[in-house]
Design a protein around this motif. Structure first.
Motif, PDB file in Angstrom:
ATOM      1  N   GLU A 107     -19.024 -21.663  -8.517  1.00 15.65           N
ATOM      2  CA  GLU A 107     -20.283 -20.815  -9.484  1.00 15.65           C
ATOM      3  C   GLU A 107     -19.831 -20.446 -10.697  1.00 15.65           C
ATOM      4  O   GLU A 107     -18.570 -19.353 -10.235  1.00 15.65           O
ATOM      5  N   GLY A 108     -19.505 -20.511 -11.931  1.00 15.23           N
ATOM      6  CA  GLY A 108     -19.560 -19.761 -12.838  1.00 15.23           C
ATOM      7  C   GLY A 108     -18.123 -20.471 -13.481  1.00 15.23           C
ATOM      8  O   GLY A 108     -17.609 -20.060 -14.721  1.00 15.23           O
ATOM      9  N   SER A 109     -17.159 -20.983 -12.564  1.00 14.67           N
ATOM     10  CA  SER A 109     -15.927 -21.219 -12.692  1.00 14.67           C
ATOM     11  C   SER A 109     -15.814 -22.300 -13.741  1.00 14.67           C
ATOM     12  O   SER A 109     -15.218 -22.242 -14.503  1.00 14.67           O
ATOM     13  N   GLY A 110     -17.474 -22.707 -14.442  1.00 12.56           N
ATOM     14  CA  GLY A 110     -17.543 -23.487 -15.378  1.00 12.56           C
ATOM     15  C   GLY A 110     -16.463 -25.377 -14.935  1.00 12.56           C
ATOM     16  O   GLY A 110     -15.970 -25.411 -14.234  1.00 12.56           O
ATOM     17  N   GLU A 116     -18.003 -28.023  -9.839  1.00 10.36           N
ATOM     18  CA  GLU A 116     -16.912 -26.547  -9.682  1.00 10.36           C
ATOM     19  C   GLU A 116     -16.575 -26.320  -9.062  1.00 10.36           C
ATOM     20  O   GLU A 116     -17.297 -26.455  -7.903  1.00 10.36           O
ATOM     21  N   THR A 176     -14.017 -29.865 -23.981  1.00 13.32           N
ATOM     22  CA  THR A 176     -15.605 -28.364 -24.033  1.00 13.32           C
ATOM     23  C   THR A 176     -15.554 -27.826 -22.342  1.00 13.32           C
ATOM     24  O   THR A 176     -15.511 -28.738 -21.502  1.00 13.32           O
ATOM     25  N   THR A 177     -14.849 -26.588 -22.743  1.00 15.53           N
ATOM     26  CA  THR A 177     -15.608 -26.104 -21.202  1.00 15.53           C
ATOM     27  C   THR A 177     -16.780 -25.321 -21.172  1.00 15.53           C
ATOM     28  O   THR A 177     -17.880 -25.118 -22.184  1.00 15.53           O
ATOM     29  N   ILE A 178     -17.876 -26.308 -20.139  1.00 10.07           N
ATOM     30  CA  ILE A 178     -19.333 -25.431 -20.171  1.00 10.07           C
ATOM     31  C   ILE A 178     -19.746 -24.893 -18.759  1.00 10.07           C
ATOM     32  O   ILE A 178     -18.896 -24.790 -18.363  1.00 10.07           O
ATOM     33  N   TYR A 179     -20.623 -24.400 -18.509  1.00  8.47           N
ATOM     34  CA  TYR A 179     -21.061 -23.407 -17.321  1.00  8.47           C
ATOM     35  C   TYR A 179     -22.525 -23.967 -17.385  1.00  8.47           C
ATOM     36  O   TYR A 179     -23.700 -23.287 -17.249  1.00  8.47           O
ATOM     37  N   LYS A 192     -25.951 -15.444 -13.777  1.00 11.36           N
ATOM     38  CA  LYS A 192     -25.169 -16.097 -15.041  1.00 11.36           C
ATOM     39  C   LYS A 192     -25.874 -17.227 -16.291  1.00 11.36           C
ATOM     40  O   LYS A 192     -26.216 -17.943 -15.430  1.00 11.36           O
ATOM     41  N   GLY A 193     -25.469 -16.857 -17.109  1.00 11.33           N
ATOM     42  CA  GLY A 193     -26.168 -17.624 -18.054  1.00 11.33           C
ATOM     43  C   GLY A 193     -27.206 -17.864 -18.809  1.00 11.33           C
ATOM     44  O   GLY A 193     -28.243 -17.983 -19.779  1.00 11.33           O
ATOM     45  N   GLN A 238     -26.127 -24.504 -15.443  1.00 11.88           N
ATOM     46  CA  GLN A 238     -27.168 -23.545 -14.782  1.00 11.88           C
ATOM     47  C   GLN A 238     -27.886 -24.551 -13.332  1.00 11.88           C
ATOM     48  O   GLN A 238     -28.511 -23.840 -12.798  1.00 11.88           O
TER      49      GLN A 238
END
Length: 444
Positions: A177-180, A174, A217-220, A27-28, A222
């Protein structure tokens, strides 16, 4: 203990400028493929040309094996290869024939595998891995690259927020993981700064707009990380607020009648033009005058505060100083005014006449209500309120910082509380303006 998952991802060359991705990509993570060749097929590296794979944002992944799907010409083909992790070469094939044992062991027109395993696994600590293949004789071909790696079970990441003010914003984790994470708002502001967004590192004072992400803003992420609030100088978004402390500079001369002075002295008076002037409440809950119009050069006047009670006025464009003659009329001559800030936070520029001993002040005047207002000298007995307004001609350049309180002392000024009343002489009458409402009264 963390559960270890085995993953394989394959990058297939689909054109000279693009690749297809299959399998389980971290992811990312990202990848880019750069080819120097401009001739031949999409997978072909002719002599002296290379193919470079840049693997980005692979931090924390454990690389166990890398393999390439390759071939050569029927009886020729040579080259070299490097695979770098953590800025060091982890696998290298020095320049050799494809028939050498360091490559495939013989030439092949069919696709074959060229691979390298790592024990122990290579833990990627930097944000980039790189694979480079170059042909040095005839041609080599690269159809795809596969990476076998192991990673920990999904882990939600947490983002902390630093405002550098008294306003605390709780960390956000989060849900999985990966939900942002949606960047939160920051309600803190004062008269000098307001919040515009979040940055990945703190910003010192600058006039250049930094890269930032606005609230919402949605960020993801790492990894666990910290974001810093970014503030922009408040006056960059507002009008010109009245001067409340003596400071020499370039100003517009106005009054609550929504007019500003225009030009130099002509016929013992200064013309005016309409302007958008509002009596507004600032963030401290106090009211003061604000000019919203965009000025022209003919509206600029140089005010020089010489002492704590004297000042000069000069029209910038014509270079005329503004003073008075022996008849107590305005004239284009040099002289020093007395000044004071009145109870309603307006300015009086005045002098005591040698000829008659009376006090005269620069003041707006109108002969008839339908006539345009002008600025001229008026004999006034009450010097407690109803002066002129000074607005900075040049707005401050936009500033950005992550430390608004660190600079607040430099730009903050204590604001007086205007009363909202303005008085204009009109023959034997006075026009009283209270919060925009006009009334006519006999002069005392």
């Amino acid at each position: 203990m963390w559960q270890i998952l085995l993953s394989i991802v394959t990058f297939t060359v689909s054109s000279r400028t693009s690749i297809d991705i299959s399998g389980d990509m971290p992811k990312g993570a990202e990848v880019e493929c750069v080819q120097s060749a401009t001739t031949g097929t999409k997978t072909q590296l002719t002599q002296g040309n290379s193919m470079t794979f840049n693997f980005l944002n692979w931090q924390g992944q454990e690389i166990q094996r890398i393999s390439l799907e390759m071939k050569s010409n029927k009886k020729s083909g040579a080259g070299w290869l490097t695979f770098s992790v953590n800025n060091s070469i982890a696998w290298e094939i020095k320049n050799a024939s494809f028939a050498s044992s360091v490559w495939h062991g013989n030439f092949s027109e069919e696709w074959v595998e060229v691979s390298q395993s790592f024990s122990p696994a290579l833990v990627c600590e930097t944000d980039k891995m790189q694979l480079v293949v170059e042909a040095t004789s005839n041609s080599l071909y690269v159809a795809s690259v596969s990476i076998e790696y192991k990673r920990s079970a999904p882990t939600p990441y947490t983002v902390d927020f630093v405002t550098n003010t008294g306003n605390t914003i709780e960390s956000i984790t989060e849900q999985e993981e990966g939900s942002g994470i949606v960047l939160p708002p920051n309600s803190w502001e004062n008269a000098d700064w307001h919040f515009v967004g979040w940055t990945k590192s703190p910003v010192e004072d600058t006039k250049l707009q930094p890269d930032y992400l606005p609230a919402g803003t949605t960020i993801y992420p790492q990894q666990n990380q910290t974001f810093y609030a970014l503030y922009q100088s408040a006056d960059a978004q507002e009008g010109r607020w009245q001067l409340l402390q003596p400071q020499s500079g370039k100003y517009l001369i106005g009054c609550a009648l929504s007019i500003v002075a225009y030009g130099g002295v002509e016929d013992a008076q200064i013309a005016t033009i309409e302007a958008s002037i509002r009596y507004s409440q600032n963030t401290f809950g106090e009211k003061q005058w604000c000019l919203l119009s965009t000025p022209g050069e003919s509206q600029a006047y140089g005010i020089t505060f010489l002492t704590d009670s004297t000042a000069t006025i000069q029209h910038i464009e014509s270079e005329q100083f503004i003073w008075h003659n022996k008849q107590n009329h305005l004239s284009a001559s040099y002289g020093e005014w007395n000044y004071r800030l009145t109870e309603d936070s307006t300015w009086l520029f005045y002098y005591r006449s040698i000829s008659d001993g009376k006090m005269y002040a620069l003041y707006p005047y109108v002969e008839n209500l339908d006539d345009p207002f002008v600025f001229r000298l008026e004999h006034l007995g009450n010097f407690q309120s109803g002066g002129i307004l000074l607005f900075p001609y040049n707005k401050k350049a936009t500033q950005y910082t992550s430390y608004p309180l660190g600079h607040q002392e430099d730009v903050h000024q204590t604001l007086a509380q205007p009363q909202g009343e303005f008085i204009v002489p009109f023959g034997i009458y006075e026009i009283h303006i209270i919060d925009g409402k006009k009334s006519l009264r006999l002069r005392n």
